[in-house]
Design an enzyme around this catalytic site. Structure first.
Site, mmCIF file in Angstrom:
data_model
loop_
_atom_site.group_PDB
_atom_site.id
_atom_site.type_symbol
_atom_site.label_atom_id
_atom_site.label_comp_id
_atom_site.label_asym_id
_atom_site.label_seq_id
_atom_site.Cartn_x
_atom_site.Cartn_y
_atom_site.Cartn_z
ATOM 1 N N ARG A 55 0.823 -1.217 0.000
ATOM 2 C CA ARG A 55 0.000 0.000 0.000
ATOM 3 C C ARG A 55 0.855 1.265 0.000
ATOM 4 N NH1 ARG A 55 -5.031 -2.058 3.747
ATOM 5 N NH2 ARG A 55 -6.313 -2.582 1.953
ATOM 6 N N GLY A 393 -13.553 -3.531 0.397
ATOM 7 C CA GLY A 393 -14.957 -3.164 0.584
ATOM 8 C C GLY A 393 -15.371 -1.967 -0.255
#
Ligand code: ADP
Ligand code: MG
Length: 413
Positions: A55, A393
């Site tokens: 990330r 999500g």
């Protein structure tokens, strides 16, 4: 995403996004201005160290672009789920060194993001320097999008860049609130890439459009299933999700993971999708996850009382693979089986390969979801599919609803 630098090429056609991006800001808008950047540094930590820097690396194109334009990046992120109060286990301080080594530029760690010191540090940044502030979830108003906090955060920059796609489904002070007080507010390159890829699935995907859904959480994915039950030419359902569909049509499922709360939803989705829905025609069963040695292949109606379906079987692999091979657009979320255990990974690996091959043949292929992304990486296919969404999500919510609070909050193009 390319590591070489920035920006990562012109925006690919034909899909266009409706929000302003970093690409749209002029040199004058960037030069010596403080760029308040919401990044997603929610990295896995082990013993106080960053266990996986994926990330952090994903933020580099945006940060390099800003540094090259002589902007002063000030970074905000959350890490883990501290409850609005400082918790050393979730400090972002160790991330500063990791970012510095990947970026090749000095990264100062600036402490609490709502402090006067933070504002002073942002104003004191020299060219080529980056400031990383402490975990936004240490601040009580972050998750409630408190407007006083949002206003203080906005003082940290002269414009706002959101590059934290994985947090854009949350209306927090650092993702949405800050845009009430700070403009321009634009998408970073990571967000831009996600919106382009996912947007192409939402708007006029080239057909045949094939969608494969699996994994374990049907209850979280009902809206996604409903949307694709309408829009996809083929809906392939595997993984534990398939067990719920099998149970819904009356098949015995033994010890398989079945979501009893979702049986009615599965029935309605099956009805809506009709012939376009493909369920497994064979499954790999075993007494339990640790008993792979006694795994065997049976038909969907033949799952014994003391057996659990833990993967799709060979005939299903072939059938699903053929559908993917014929697709012009393919989206996949959710592993086809309990892929973390070796004997039950074959369905997932076969689908990942089929996706890679379809991409080679010119199809546009997208994989989304935390475990699904891990599965394509494990299968060595992450670089061969068109796009692997890091959004988890957020990606699923965007695909299900067509919008996200963090996206809506940005400047219109
Ligand atoms: P994603 O994170 O990609 O959205 P999910 O979290 O919904 O995917 O599901 C992933 C999990 O589902 C994995 O841990 C996998 O082992 C599990 N799973 C898939 N198929 C089965 C199955 N047949 N039985 C039990 N668990 C399964
Ligand atoms: Mg998951």
């Amino acid at each position: 995403m390319s590591e070489s630098g920035c920006p990562p090429g012109p925006a690919p056609e034909p899909h266009r996004i409706v929000k302003r991006t970093l690409r749209d800001l002029t040199a004058a808008e960037l030069f010596r201005q403080r760029a308040l950047v919401r990044v997603d540094f929610n990295v896995p930590m082990e013993d106080g160290r960053v266990a996986d820097a994926t990330r952090v690396e994903a933020s580099l194109p945006t940060l390099r672009h800003l540094l090259k334009a002589e902007a002063h990046p000030v970074l905000l992120s959350h890490l883990g789920r501290p409850k609005g109060t400082p918790d050393p286990r979730y400090s972002l301080e160790p991330v500063a060194d990791v970012l510095s080594s990947r970026l090749g530029s000095p990264v100062a760690f600036g402490g609490p993001a709502d402090g006067v010191d933070a504002v002073a540090a942002s104003r004191a940044l020299a060219g080529g320097e980056v400031l990383l502030l402490e975990n936004t979830r240490f601040l009580p108003g972050e998750t409630s999008d408190d407007d006083t906090l949002a206003e203080r955060l906005a003082e940290l920059g002269d414009f706002f860049v959101n590059d934290a796609f994985g947090s854009m489904h949350r209306a927090h002070a650092s993702t949405v609130g800050v845009t009430r007080h700070l403009r321009p507010a634009v998408a970073g390159f990571l967000v831009e890439a996600e919106l382009l890829a996912l947007g192409r699935l939402l708007e006029s995907p080239e057909r045949p459009f094939v969608v494969a859904l699996g994994g374990a959480k049907i209850a979280d994915k009902v809206e996604l299933l409903e949307r694709f039950a309408e829009r996809a030419d083929r809906l392939l359902v595997g993984g534990a999700m398939a067990n719920t569909f099998l149970a819904a049509r009356g098949d015995a499922t033994g010890r398989s993971l079945v979501e009893t709360d979702a049986l009615e939803a599965a029935r309605q989705i099956a009805e809506r999708a009709g012939e376009r829905l493909l369920l497994p025609t064979d499954v790999v069963v075993a007494p339990g996850p640790d008993e792979g040695a006694s795994a065997e292949v049976v038909g969907p109606g033949e799952i014994g009382e003391d057996r659990a379906a833990l993967d799709i079987g060979p005939r299903t692999r072939e059938r699903f693979g053929a559908e993917v091979a014929g697709a012009r657009t393919f989206f996949w979320n959710g592993p086809m089986g309990l892929f973390e255990r070796e004997p039950f990974q074959e369905g997932t690996v076969a689908l990942a390969r089929a996706a890679g091959e379809a991409t080679d043949g010119g199809a546009f292929t997208v994989v989304g979801g935390g475990d699904s992304a891990a599965a394509v990486r494990r299968a060595g296919m992450a670089d061969r599919v068109s796009h692997v969404s890091t959004g988890g999500g957020a990606a699923l919510e965007y695909l299900a609803s067509g919008s996200l609070p963090g996206v809506e909050a940005l400047d219109d193009a």
